[in-house]
Design a protein around this motif. Structure first.
Motif, PDB file in Angstrom:
ATOM      1  N   GLN A  37       6.708 -50.925  -1.126  1.00 38.11           N
ATOM      2  CA  GLN A  37       6.750 -51.005   0.318  1.00 38.11           C
ATOM      3  C   GLN A  37       6.468 -52.530   0.653  1.00 38.11           C
ATOM      4  O   GLN A  37       7.074 -53.202   1.718  1.00 38.11           O
ATOM      5  N   GLU A  38       5.817 -53.462  -0.141  1.00 39.81           N
ATOM      6  CA  GLU A  38       5.507 -54.798   0.105  1.00 39.81           C
ATOM      7  C   GLU A  38       6.470 -55.672  -0.645  1.00 39.81           C
ATOM      8  O   GLU A  38       6.259 -56.867  -0.603  1.00 39.81           O
ATOM      9  N   LYS A  39       7.461 -54.997  -1.258  1.00 46.39           N
ATOM     10  CA  LYS A  39       8.487 -55.958  -2.027  1.00 46.39           C
ATOM     11  C   LYS A  39       7.880 -56.573  -2.985  1.00 46.39           C
ATOM     12  O   LYS A  39       8.392 -57.714  -3.359  1.00 46.39           O
ATOM     13  N   LEU A  40       6.771 -56.204  -3.727  1.00 43.98           N
ATOM     14  CA  LEU A  40       6.225 -56.895  -4.635  1.00 43.98           C
ATOM     15  C   LEU A  40       6.572 -56.751  -6.143  1.00 43.98           C
ATOM     16  O   LEU A  40       6.409 -57.541  -7.242  1.00 43.98           O
ATOM     17  N   ILE A  41       7.449 -55.659  -6.233  1.00 46.53           N
ATOM     18  CA  ILE A  41       7.732 -55.212  -7.767  1.00 46.53           C
ATOM     19  C   ILE A  41       8.897 -55.832  -8.090  1.00 46.53           C
ATOM     20  O   ILE A  41       9.979 -55.798  -7.378  1.00 46.53           O
ATOM     21  N   ASP A  42       9.290 -56.697  -9.195  1.00 52.65           N
ATOM     22  CA  ASP A  42      10.485 -57.384  -9.504  1.00 52.65           C
ATOM     23  C   ASP A  42      11.312 -56.389 -10.341  1.00 52.65           C
ATOM     24  O   ASP A  42      12.590 -56.695 -10.164  1.00 52.65           O
ATOM     25  N   GLU A  43      10.976 -55.533 -11.292  1.00 51.70           N
ATOM     26  CA  GLU A  43      11.713 -54.683 -11.904  1.00 51.70           C
ATOM     27  C   GLU A  43      11.224 -53.549 -12.357  1.00 51.70           C
ATOM     28  O   GLU A  43       9.785 -53.681 -12.608  1.00 51.70           O
TER      29      GLU A  43
END
Length: 214
Positions: free
Chosen positions: A162-168
């Motif tokens: 939800q925080e757009k923090l995961i890259d992959e």
């Protein structure tokens, strides 16, 4: 560049990453253990639990990839143990026994403070009470330029998505219907968050999917 990754995280066809009613008997919830048949026969997993042999196929290759270049982990509290509320004592030290398979610093999200636990094999559990951003900052510092792996559970991965923090993300979709439990994607608009599928490989026990953020 250091990445925040999810790797070897298994989902049912209907999107559940764990079954309901987690407890000591069912650490992954009722029916949850069946999700991981693709991994438990691999050479890497069998070595983790002190056994010889195992497969060396595509499932093994994805298992090996999941541990590559990992300098620290982040876990939700349920991934550390079934205990809720305040820590009743210092006896519980995780699901994996004296020598957990992490071998790097592990940062556990919790609302309740606890002193770090030094385990065999290079694993130290650190307990973070001030949220996902603080855990990520500490994990990246500890990783020394390597990737940080989010081990789960579902609620923790969802917060970072939800925080757009995961890259992959590497997800292994198991040919199993759970019907209920913890659903990874419920209410999440993954394309709107910037994610797209970049790779897929099917084996008899799982469909391996790589999702990256543009």
């Amino acid at each position: 560049m250091s990445k925040l990754r999810v790797a070897a995280f298994t989902l049912s066809i209907d999107g559940f990453g764990a079954g309901p009613d987690q407890d000591l008997t069912n650490p992954l919830g009722v029916g949850g253990e069946d999700l991981h048949k693709w991994m438990v026969g691999t050479r890497t997993f069998r070595k983790m639990v002190g056994k010889d042999g195992g497969t060396t196929d595509t499932d093994e290759a994805f298992t090996v990839r999941s541990f590559e270049n990992v300098g620290a982990w982040i876990l939700g509290r349920n991934m550390f143990g079934p205990i809720r509320s305040e820590w009743p004592d210092e006896n519980w030290k995780g699901w994996w026994g004296d020598n957990p398979p992490y071998h790097v610093p592990v940062f556990v999200l919790t609302h309740h403070p606890r002193d770090p636990i030094v385990m065999e094999g290079g694993t130290t559990f650190h307990f973070v009470t001030d949220g996902i951003h603080a855990a990520l900052e500490q994990a990246k510092a500890a990783a020394g330029g390597k990737d940080v792996r989010v081990g789960g559970g579902v609620a923790t991965i969802r917060q970072y998505l939800q925080e757009k923090l995961i890259d992959e993300m590497h997800l292994a979709v198991s040919p199993l219907l759970l019907g209920k439990g913890e659903n990874l994607f419920a209410g999440l608009d993954m394309p709107k968050l910037g994610y797209q599928c970049t790779e897929q490989v099917a084996t008899p026990l799982a469909t391996h999917v790589i999702i990256k953020r543009a």
